[in-house]
Design a protein around this motif. Structure first.
Motif, PDB file in Angstrom:
ATOM      1  N   TYR A   1      34.584   3.743   1.895  1.00 54.44           N
ATOM      2  CA  TYR A   1      34.561   4.816   1.011  1.00 54.44           C
ATOM      3  C   TYR A   1      35.060   6.321   1.905  1.00 54.44           C
ATOM      4  N   THR A   2      34.934   6.364   3.227  1.00 52.05           N
ATOM      5  CA  THR A   2      35.372   7.596   3.702  1.00 52.05           C
ATOM      6  C   THR A   2      36.936   7.280   4.298  1.00 52.05           C
ATOM      7  N   SER A   3      37.727   6.282   3.889  1.00 53.84           N
ATOM      8  CA  SER A   3      39.090   6.162   4.392  1.00 53.84           C
ATOM      9  C   SER A   3      39.988   7.042   3.588  1.00 53.84           C
ATOM     10  N   GLU A   4      40.876   7.540   4.008  1.00 53.09           N
ATOM     11  CA  GLU A   4      41.849   8.564   3.358  1.00 53.09           C
ATOM     12  C   GLU A   4      42.361   7.894   2.011  1.00 53.09           C
ATOM     13  N   LYS A   5      42.707   6.644   2.216  1.00 52.62           N
ATOM     14  CA  LYS A   5      43.408   5.896   0.941  1.00 52.62           C
ATOM     15  C   LYS A   5      42.493   5.843  -0.312  1.00 52.62           C
ATOM     16  N   ILE A   6      41.171   5.621  -0.099  1.00 53.91           N
ATOM     17  CA  ILE A   6      40.169   5.354  -1.106  1.00 53.91           C
ATOM     18  C   ILE A   6      39.719   6.904  -1.562  1.00 53.91           C
ATOM     19  N   GLY A   7      39.804   7.879  -0.853  1.00 52.89           N
ATOM     20  CA  GLY A   7      39.664   9.119  -1.048  1.00 52.89           C
ATOM     21  C   GLY A   7      40.346   9.744  -1.918  1.00 52.89           C
ATOM     22  N   LYS A   8      41.637   9.627  -1.678  1.00 50.35           N
ATOM     23  CA  LYS A   8      42.823  10.143  -2.253  1.00 50.35           C
ATOM     24  C   LYS A   8      43.193   9.524  -3.540  1.00 50.35           C
ATOM     25  N   GLU A   9      43.237   8.119  -3.414  1.00 47.59           N
ATOM     26  CA  GLU A   9      43.888   7.282  -4.676  1.00 47.59           C
ATOM     27  C   GLU A   9      42.872   6.536  -5.783  1.00 47.59           C
ATOM     28  N   ILE A  10      41.664   6.523  -5.275  1.00 47.99           N
ATOM     29  CA  ILE A  10      40.602   5.546  -5.992  1.00 47.99           C
ATOM     30  C   ILE A  10      39.476   6.664  -6.466  1.00 47.99           C
TER      31      ILE A  10
ATOM     32  N   LYS B   1      26.789  -4.105   7.097  1.00 50.20           N
ATOM     33  CA  LYS B   1      27.106  -3.437   5.791  1.00 50.20           C
ATOM     34  C   LYS B   1      27.275  -1.946   5.724  1.00 50.20           C
ATOM     35  N   SER B   2      26.153  -1.392   5.906  1.00 49.20           N
ATOM     36  CA  SER B   2      26.279   0.180   6.122  1.00 49.20           C
ATOM     37  C   SER B   2      27.513   0.731   6.739  1.00 49.20           C
ATOM     38  N   LEU B   3      28.061   0.221   7.878  1.00 43.11           N
ATOM     39  CA  LEU B   3      29.268   0.660   8.364  1.00 43.11           C
ATOM     40  C   LEU B   3      30.227   0.257   7.819  1.00 43.11           C
ATOM     41  N   THR B   4      30.319  -0.872   7.099  1.00 44.86           N
ATOM     42  CA  THR B   4      31.605  -1.421   6.345  1.00 44.86           C
ATOM     43  C   THR B   4      31.703  -0.235   5.047  1.00 44.86           C
TER      44      THR B   4
ATOM     45  N   GLU C   1      42.514  -4.075   5.021  1.00 43.47           N
ATOM     46  CA  GLU C   1      43.910  -3.356   4.807  1.00 43.47           C
ATOM     47  C   GLU C   1      43.808  -1.992   5.208  1.00 43.47           C
ATOM     48  N   LEU C   2      42.458  -1.663   5.065  1.00 42.77           N
ATOM     49  CA  LEU C   2      42.069   0.059   5.312  1.00 42.77           C
ATOM     50  C   LEU C   2      41.592   0.183   6.635  1.00 42.77           C
ATOM     51  N   GLY C   3      41.615  -0.878   7.629  1.00 45.05           N
ATOM     52  CA  GLY C   3      41.336  -0.533   8.978  1.00 45.05           C
ATOM     53  C   GLY C   3      39.704  -0.478   9.145  1.00 45.05           C
ATOM     54  N   VAL C   4      38.965  -1.070   8.353  1.00 45.22           N
ATOM     55  CA  VAL C   4      37.659  -0.968   8.126  1.00 45.22           C
ATOM     56  C   VAL C   4      37.092  -1.900   9.454  1.00 45.22           C
TER      57      VAL C   4
END
Length: 196
Positions: A163-172, A155-158, A69-72
């Motif tokens: 954790y650097t995605s915008e949605k996680i940074g702003k909302e979580i 795993k490290s790239l995932t 969903e986050l484009g990982v």
């Protein structure tokens, strides 16, 4: 009816049957690879589909968004193309092929077609077998003995992509910039110990 017409009709009927079965199998195979709604820049569609399922297994959708969903998977694909050397890219592709071979051997099917329990069991085993990254001292990584294990790198790239995605940074995650904003004129009531 003569014999020649009977053979001709039988051959045509067999041809139609085989062709219909072959076309059906082709459509089913195409439908399995049609899960991607993005175009990979480094990986093939089949490899990108496998990476998407691996990242989703590592970080599935729960109350928080999942990796897909986050484009990982797109992030991993782009990082592989733009940041890794050609030797590291070849190591990664070889590791992905080895994962697929192991999955076929252990489960009798590709990673994409495995059940969630089979996927999780395989990835947990790979995580235990993978050597850790070499230690670092003040941000300087000591020289590794060889290339990092495929699963450790993926795993490290995932995790980095998630954790650097915008949605996680702003909302979580709690984003609290330190030291904070600069305020030029701010009263320091009760904070001056020299005037007390």
């Amino acid at each position: 009816m003569n014999r020649r017409n009977a053979l001709k009709t039988s051959a045509l009927f067999m041809g139609y049957t085989v062709t219909a079965a072959a076309l059906t199998e082709t459509f089913v195979a195409c439908a399995k690879e049609a899960h991607l709604d993005w175009k990979p820049v480094f990986l093939t569609n089949k490899q990108a589909n496998t990476i998407a399922e691996i990242t989703e297994t590592i970080l599935p959708k729960t109350a928080t968004p999942g990796a897909k969903e986050l484009g990982v998977p797109q992030f991993v694909d782009k990082m592989l193309k733009e940041l890794l050397s050609e030797a590291d890219q070849n190591d990664f592709i070889a590791g992905l092929a080895a994962l697929e071979t192991r999955c076929e051997t252990e489960n009798g099917t590709s990673f994409v077609d495995c059940t969630p329990a089979q996927r999780e069991a395989l990835l947990l085993t790979l995580d235990k077998e993978a050597a850790p990254f070499p230690p670092s001292l003040w941000g300087i990584t000591l020289k590794p003995a060889g290339p990092p294990a495929f699963f450790r790198r993926l795993k490290s790239l995932t995790l980095l992509g998630y954790y650097t995605s915008e949605k996680i940074g702003k909302e979580i995650l709690a984003y609290d910039p330190i030291p904070g904003p600069f305020i030029a004129c701010m009263p320091l009531n009760g904070q001056n110990a020299w005037n007390e």
